[in-house]
Design a protein around this motif. Structure first.
Motif, PDB file in Angstrom:
ATOM      1  N   SER A 182     -85.261 -34.366 106.619  1.00 33.82           N
ATOM      2  CA  SER A 182     -84.412 -33.305 106.077  1.00 33.82           C
ATOM      3  C   SER A 182     -83.456 -32.751 107.125  1.00 33.82           C
ATOM      4  O   SER A 182     -82.469 -32.120 106.780  1.00 33.82           O
ATOM      5  CB  SER A 182     -85.273 -32.169 105.523  1.00 33.82           C
ATOM      6  N   ARG A 219     -90.639 -36.754 105.249  1.00 34.06           N
ATOM      7  CA  ARG A 219     -89.520 -36.148 104.521  1.00 34.06           C
ATOM      8  C   ARG A 219     -89.014 -34.908 105.237  1.00 34.06           C
ATOM      9  O   ARG A 219     -87.807 -34.641 105.253  1.00 34.06           O
ATOM     10  CB  ARG A 219     -89.956 -35.792 103.099  1.00 34.06           C
ATOM     11  N   ALA A 220     -89.947 -34.157 105.813  1.00 30.81           N
ATOM     12  CA  ALA A 220     -89.534 -32.948 106.530  1.00 30.81           C
ATOM     13  C   ALA A 220     -88.633 -33.320 107.697  1.00 30.81           C
ATOM     14  O   ALA A 220     -87.587 -32.698 107.913  1.00 30.81           O
ATOM     15  CB  ALA A 220     -90.774 -32.190 107.020  1.00 30.81           C
ATOM     16  N   ASP A 249     -81.996 -31.398  99.364  1.00 34.84           N
ATOM     17  CA  ASP A 249     -82.374 -30.127  99.971  1.00 34.84           C
ATOM     18  C   ASP A 249     -81.474 -29.065  99.373  1.00 34.84           C
ATOM     19  O   ASP A 249     -80.257 -29.126  99.495  1.00 34.84           O
ATOM     20  CB  ASP A 249     -82.224 -30.177 101.496  1.00 34.84           C
ATOM     21  N   HIS A 291     -89.717 -27.787 103.367  1.00 38.22           N
ATOM     22  CA  HIS A 291     -90.545 -28.934 103.723  1.00 38.22           C
ATOM     23  C   HIS A 291     -91.730 -28.500 104.579  1.00 38.22           C
ATOM     24  O   HIS A 291     -92.840 -29.012 104.432  1.00 38.22           O
ATOM     25  CB  HIS A 291     -89.707 -29.969 104.471  1.00 38.22           C
ATOM     26  N   ALA A 292     -91.454 -27.549 105.468  1.00 38.74           N
ATOM     27  CA  ALA A 292     -92.531 -27.048 106.323  1.00 38.74           C
ATOM     28  C   ALA A 292     -93.606 -26.372 105.483  1.00 38.74           C
ATOM     29  O   ALA A 292     -94.811 -26.589 105.684  1.00 38.74           O
ATOM     30  CB  ALA A 292     -91.958 -26.067 107.352  1.00 38.74           C
ATOM     31  N   VAL A 345     -95.075 -36.286 103.486  1.00 41.76           N
ATOM     32  CA  VAL A 345     -94.357 -35.010 103.507  1.00 41.76           C
ATOM     33  C   VAL A 345     -93.758 -34.763 104.884  1.00 41.76           C
ATOM     34  O   VAL A 345     -92.629 -34.291 104.998  1.00 41.76           O
ATOM     35  CB  VAL A 345     -95.297 -33.856 103.100  1.00 41.76           C
ATOM     36  N   ALA A 346     -94.508 -35.106 105.905  1.00 40.69           N
ATOM     37  CA  ALA A 346     -94.003 -34.907 107.261  1.00 40.69           C
ATOM     38  C   ALA A 346     -92.748 -35.751 107.489  1.00 40.69           C
ATOM     39  O   ALA A 346     -91.771 -35.289 108.073  1.00 40.69           O
ATOM     40  CB  ALA A 346     -95.081 -35.279 108.275  1.00 40.69           C
ATOM     41  N   GLU A 389     -94.296 -26.950 102.378  1.00 42.32           N
ATOM     42  CA  GLU A 389     -94.995 -28.002 101.642  1.00 42.32           C
ATOM     43  C   GLU A 389     -96.027 -28.693 102.531  1.00 42.32           C
ATOM     44  O   GLU A 389     -97.144 -28.986 102.110  1.00 42.32           O
ATOM     45  CB  GLU A 389     -93.971 -29.012 101.110  1.00 42.32           C
ATOM     46  N   LEU A 390     -95.622 -28.907 103.769  1.00 42.40           N
ATOM     47  CA  LEU A 390     -96.525 -29.541 104.716  1.00 42.40           C
ATOM     48  C   LEU A 390     -97.803 -28.728 104.873  1.00 42.40           C
ATOM     49  O   LEU A 390     -98.919 -29.269 104.857  1.00 42.40           O
ATOM     50  CB  LEU A 390     -95.799 -29.677 106.057  1.00 42.40           C
ATOM     51  N   LEU A 435     -99.894 -36.185 103.431  1.00 45.50           N
ATOM     52  CA  LEU A 435     -99.469 -35.361 104.559  1.00 45.50           C
ATOM     53  C   LEU A 435     -98.426 -36.093 105.394  1.00 45.50           C
ATOM     54  O   LEU A 435     -97.397 -35.518 105.791  1.00 45.50           O
ATOM     55  CB  LEU A 435    -100.708 -35.029 105.402  1.00 45.50           C
TER      56      LEU A 435
END
Lengths: 313, 313
Positions: free
Chosen positions: B81, B77-78, B117, A67-68, B74-75, A70-71, B71
């Motif tokens: 996770s 989702r990060a 994941d 995820h990082a 995604v953040a 992707e970020l 952005l």
DNA sequence: CGCCGTCCACAACCCATGGTTGTGTCCGTA
DNA sequence: TACGGACACAACCATGGGTTGTGGACGGCG
């Protein structure tokens, strides 16, 4: 969350130790340690197990890592989207419910390696100004709006004549028709929210109204396609126009009907506009793609406003 | 770049003015103004045109906006996770060149709404410990490793018996064979970088070597699939094993050949492991998906190590 | 077994970043 | 022309994150 912190996390994960990551990032080991600690505090989980010979990812760290990455990728693309010089191809499409955004989807599928930014400007004049200033690379528009010829540094090519269809709910009086003559639409309420007065799109419908005596309501706020479709589906007295090539995604069971319009079929003339001197390589790719995927239509039995430039292809 | 800044940009773009965005974000208007100014300075472009009645996006701003939203998505989702409680389903797959990651791709396509994941742990023991601790939800492994029965709170089901094939370059002496008996591989160099000693994967190949007198080299650093394929393609004396269900993406023209192995066909037994009491709803979905997409294989003419638990489905 | 090297964490310090309040400027409008 | 709304600039201040210095834990080695 700070992207520098995320970058630090990725660097540390790749290096397997904070020291090396610190060297790469040109900061001290203590700074890396602090950043990671802060990230862990913020996320509420431990990302690394510290050992005497480095730092290994915990399971949470392993889950977080992709995820990082992707970020960081997304951030890079975001920055690239506004960077001058070799930025993504910027294309303006006329708003909603007509073909160009679909054409751009097709182009993206054919050339996934080309970065695109699709945006929607106000009208063809704004688009032309944006093209001349270099702010955008291309625009799908109907040209030329009445009384406004294109400047000579702007080139254009007709890419698609899109027939308009009537879209109704299941309760509409025309819902069962296989097709409907344009003249038969006089008196029916046709709802086109989102048409902004003063644009060439509005001019198109103004001419259509004037010539065939239709009743088109552009009033009301535009809450987006979903809301429009919901309303049309639920309101028997309401219909709307929609491009034949527009693929809609709507929940099953709405019972929406597409009804071709004939005698004549109104078609919306989409042209691609670009600047004569624009060197963006992706622009050439786009033009080539459009040349292969779009073909001429028979203009017999169709209608376009007088001010539309005649087809040249 | 700071994600709070990006959030501020999106809020201001949505609100159409800094004041309202400031109120939403619970900061002062001046703070929003500063953040936007900093972002503009960093990107080198103007994002808003300031007017007396608010702030409108420039074309650059319009191009940047979807990237900014992405952005933030995604953040989010990060962060999700690693968030405890209702986090994405965490599945451990055995490393590289065998089927489970492909199974997870299929599951993701069938259930795109389920957040996943996927990670790769060291061995089945680590995986079992991680499952028991709740750090991961499921694991694809060969069970049980020799002499180590599964704890009773861990459930497992055989999901796929994957036949191994030989992968060779065009210059290999077996490149033209339609199939090759396992015994014929004695003496040939079979290269399997990435197999870590002590894992159940290594135990599998150890047994294979012991029983059929193969020469398997697990030495050398593992530079990833691409490097392996390149080397195999270019080295006539080298071959490797690869799961029949593994879809590889390699550049055209490598001339790589897949050659089925027979008499017997070595198959790798993939089982799904999970904790008896794990309530994650996506875990049930995964098990249901695997139950429908995987089917029993004929075990006649195949080989698995003695310590593998027999098929129950 | 103890020394040493490596690597990370903690402490103290310091500057830059980013927040707040107060004020100025611009512009549309009554 | 005066007013109100909205953004920018200035001054001030607290926090965050950087650096240096140091200590502790672990593994390798004489």
């Amino acid at each position: 969350m700070d992207l520098d912190t995320v970058r630090t996390f990725v660097a540390a994960a790749d290096a397997g130790q904070f020291q090396e990551a610190a060297a790469e990032l040109a900061v001290t080991q203590q700074a890396v340690s602090k950043r990671i600690a802060a990230l862990e505090r913020q996320l509420g989980v431990r990302l690394f197990t510290r050992t005497a010979r480095g730092a290994r990812l915990t399971i949470d760290g392993q889950a977080f890592l992709p995820h990082a990455r992707e970020l960081l990728r997304v951030a890079e693309r975001a920055v690239a989207s506004v960077r001058t010089g070799r930025r993504p191809l910027r294309v303006d499409v006329i708003a909603s419910r007509v073909a160009p955004s679909g054409l751009m989807r097709g182009f993206h599928q054919a050339h996934p390696e080309i970065d695109l930014d699709v945006l929607m400007l106000f009208d063809v004049e704004t688009a032309v100004a944006a093209i001349r200033s270099g702010a955008i690379d291309a625009s799908f528009r109907a040209v030329a709006a009445p009384g406004r010829p294109l400047p000579e540094d702007i080139e254009s090519v007709r890419v698609l004549d899109e027939p308009l269809q009537l879209l109704t709910g299941p309760g509409h009086v025309l819902a069962g028709a296989r097709s409907v003559p344009l003249a038969r639409l006089a008196g029916h309420r046709i709802w086109m929210p989102g048409i902004v007065p003063g644009t060439e799109w509005a001019a198109y419908y103004d001419d259509l109204v004037a010539e065939f005596g239709l009743t088109i309501e552009a009033t009301g706020p535009n809450f987006g396609s979903d809301a429009l479709l919901d309303t049309v589906a639920d309101t028997p007295a309401l219909a709307t126009f929609m491009g034949e090539h527009t693929r809609l995604v709507w929940p099953a069971g709405h019972g929406l009907r597409r009804i071709p319009v004939t005698d004549p079929t109104p078609v919306y003339p989409h042209s691609l506009l670009w600047h004569r001197d624009n060197p963006h390589p992706a622009l050439a790719a786009l033009r080539a793609h459009l040349a292969t995927t779009t073909s001429g239509h028979d203009t017999a039995g169709t209608w376009t406003p007088d001010w539309v430039i005649p087809r040249t292809g």
